[in-house]
Design a protein around this motif. Structure first.
Motif, short mmCIF file in Angstrom:
data_model
loop_
_atom_site.label_atom_id
_atom_site.label_comp_id
_atom_site.label_asym_id
_atom_site.label_seq_id
_atom_site.Cartn_x
_atom_site.Cartn_y
_atom_site.Cartn_z
N TYR A 266 -0.33 7.34 5.27
CA TYR A 266 0.18 6.02 5.83
C TYR A 266 0.54 5.00 4.87
O TYR A 266 0.73 3.77 5.25
N GLY A 267 0.62 5.40 3.68
CA GLY A 267 1.09 4.24 2.39
C GLY A 267 -0.09 3.18 2.22
O GLY A 267 0.31 2.14 1.64
N THR A 268 -1.40 3.40 2.40
CA THR A 268 -2.56 2.45 2.26
C THR A 268 -2.71 2.43 0.67
O THR A 268 -2.40 3.24 -0.08
N SER A 269 -3.68 1.28 0.32
CA SER A 269 -3.85 1.35 -1.05
C SER A 269 -4.85 2.50 -1.40
O SER A 269 -5.85 2.69 -0.91
N VAL A 270 -4.46 3.13 -2.57
CA VAL A 270 -5.39 4.28 -3.08
C VAL A 270 -6.40 3.83 -3.89
O VAL A 270 -7.54 4.28 -3.74
N GLY A 271 -6.18 2.90 -4.55
CA GLY A 271 -7.21 1.96 -5.02
C GLY A 271 -8.34 1.59 -4.49
O GLY A 271 -9.57 1.50 -4.68
N GLN A 272 -7.78 0.69 -3.31
CA GLN A 272 -9.07 0.45 -2.35
C GLN A 272 -9.50 1.17 -1.74
O GLN A 272 -10.98 1.70 -1.61
N ALA A 273 -9.28 2.48 -1.44
CA ALA A 273 -9.71 3.77 -0.67
C ALA A 273 -10.84 4.36 -1.83
O ALA A 273 -12.04 4.53 -1.60
N LEU A 274 -10.41 4.33 -3.11
CA LEU A 274 -11.57 4.94 -4.08
C LEU A 274 -12.37 3.92 -4.32
O LEU A 274 -13.37 4.47 -4.84
N ARG A 275 -12.21 2.59 -4.35
CA ARG A 275 -13.29 1.70 -4.63
C ARG A 275 -14.36 1.87 -3.47
O ARG A 275 -15.48 1.65 -3.90
N VAL A 276 -13.85 2.04 -2.21
CA VAL A 276 -14.72 2.03 -1.05
C VAL A 276 -15.83 3.35 -1.36
O VAL A 276 -16.88 3.44 -1.17
N MET A 277 -14.97 4.47 -1.64
CA MET A 277 -15.63 5.77 -1.75
C MET A 277 -16.68 5.55 -2.94
O MET A 277 -17.73 6.28 -2.93
N ALA A 278 -16.16 4.98 -4.19
CA ALA A 278 -16.95 4.90 -5.02
C ALA A 278 -18.32 4.29 -4.87
O ALA A 278 -19.43 4.60 -5.44
N GLU A 279 -18.42 3.15 -4.11
CA GLU A 279 -19.38 2.33 -3.86
C GLU A 279 -20.23 3.24 -2.96
O GLU A 279 -21.61 3.06 -2.85
N GLU A 280 -19.64 3.69 -1.97
CA GLU A 280 -20.68 4.81 -1.34
C GLU A 280 -21.21 5.91 -1.95
O GLU A 280 -22.31 6.18 -1.55
N GLY A 281 -20.41 6.32 -2.73
CA GLY A 281 -21.22 7.50 -3.78
C GLY A 281 -22.09 6.99 -4.50
O GLY A 281 -23.38 7.61 -4.74
N ARG A 282 -22.29 5.66 -5.17
CA ARG A 282 -23.24 4.93 -6.11
C ARG A 282 -24.47 4.77 -4.90
O ARG A 282 -25.62 4.93 -5.39
#
Length: 336
Positions: A266-282
């Motif tokens: 869908y062309g969304t921000s990869v950095g934003q997706a990784l940031r959210v998933m990294a916070e959830e991982g922590r």
């Protein structure tokens, strides 16, 4: 005629505006050509980097490079010829292989046709070998006072239990591999986020993180290296992401790969997706640590009761018991 009168003349103003317009047109077309040239140069650089990465991954897969031993993919040994003949003669694929066998072997780090053939051969040979060893031990070496048919039944039971031995070993290896990947995955997400936000592409990010994370988890480094190779080879990037989630079998890895697939689609921000998933991982790692800390007191209850309390009672009651026994002995001697 002074300068002010000349500046306000209509012919002069028309000439100035025409010159400005011509300059703007020339600048617009020139900048578009320059931008197109820069874009072409950038596309060429990306293509060259992609080809270079493809050549490096091909060399690593063939085992020709020794730059980073942790990042090299471990190639499973090919099955022996007698294993292949046994699998083909007894049609072991039809007997033991199902639709999830290849995925289970991939979760344990066993890939390729050789690993599959070896696993099927082990499932076929292990119960026979266990039955033979148990029969020789129970019937010849230590028959005891039991009847022969009882020993034979015990040997058959041992053979049936031996049929599950390859599955148990495979599950144990899978759990150890998943535990290593699970411990290193939050740090992997943080490193990947830094790489993406610094301007790297996903191929370079996976490659860089795969090299850096090797000291912490060689298994995760191996999976990221495979994903880098698949991103270079496959036309559909989503297949590479989906293969990584399928090989690991971890829900948190699958969630991150799903987010990357959606961002790519869908062309969304990869950095934003990784940031959210990294916070959830922590947060998930912190919750796991709190869970282990909360389960520690119940686990310590039994060792405390069995080992600490008896010693404590002995230390507390020993002086009183020594006094009592000493006094009773002294009174006995005095009365005598």
């Amino acid at each position: 005629m002074n300068i002010v009168d000349q500046l306000v003349q209509r012919d002069f103003l028309i000439a100035v505006l025409a010159a400005v317009s011509a300059a703007a047109v020339v600048f617009t077309f020139g900048s578009s050509f320059l931008g197109r040239r820069d874009m072409n140069d950038r596309i060429k650089r990306v293509a060259l980097d992609r080809e270079r990465m493809r050549a490096e991954e091909m060399a690593r897969l063939r085992g020709n490079t020794n730059q980073d031993p942790r990042a090299n993919i471990r190639r499973n040994a090919e099955a022996k010829s007698y294993m292949k003949r046994a699998v083909e003669r007894f049609d072991l694929k039809k007997a033991f292989q199902d639709e999830n066998t290849v995925d289970k072997l991939a979760m344990a780090g066993l890939r390729g046709q050789g690993a599959l053939t070896t696993f099927l051969f082990q499932r076929f040979v292990t119960p026979i070998a266990v039955f033979a060893i148990a029969a020789v031990y129970l019937l010849v070496l230590a028959p005891g006072d039991r009847p022969t048919y009882i020993n034979l039944v015990y040997a058959i039971g041992a053979g049936l239990l031996g049929a599950y031995l390859p599955l148990v070993l495979l599950k144990n290896k899978t759990q150890k591999r998943q535990a290593s990947i699970r411990r290193a995955w939050p740090d992997c997400l943080d490193l990947m986020l830094l790489c993406v936000e610094s301007g790297m592409s996903m191929e370079h990010a996976f490659k860089r993180v795969g090299k850096e994370i090797g000291s912490q988890s060689p298994e995760l480094s191996e999976e990221l290296t495979l994903t880098t190779a698949e991103l270079s080879f496959l036309e559909d990037r989503t297949r590479a992401y989906d293969n990584l989630g399928r090989r690991t079998g971890l829900d948190n890895v699958k969630a991150v790969m799903t987010a990357l697939i959606q961002a790519d689609r869908y062309g969304t921000s990869v950095g934003q997706a990784l940031r959210v998933m990294a916070e959830e991982g922590r947060e998930a790692r912190m919750m796991e640590a709190e869970k282990k800390a909360a389960s520690l007191p119940p686990k310590l209850t039994v060792p405390l009761i069995v080992f600490l309390l008896p010693v404590l009672f002995i230390v507390i009651l020993s002086p009183a018991m020594i006094k009592v026994f000493t006094g009773s002995v002294a009174s006995t001697i005095g009365g005598g």
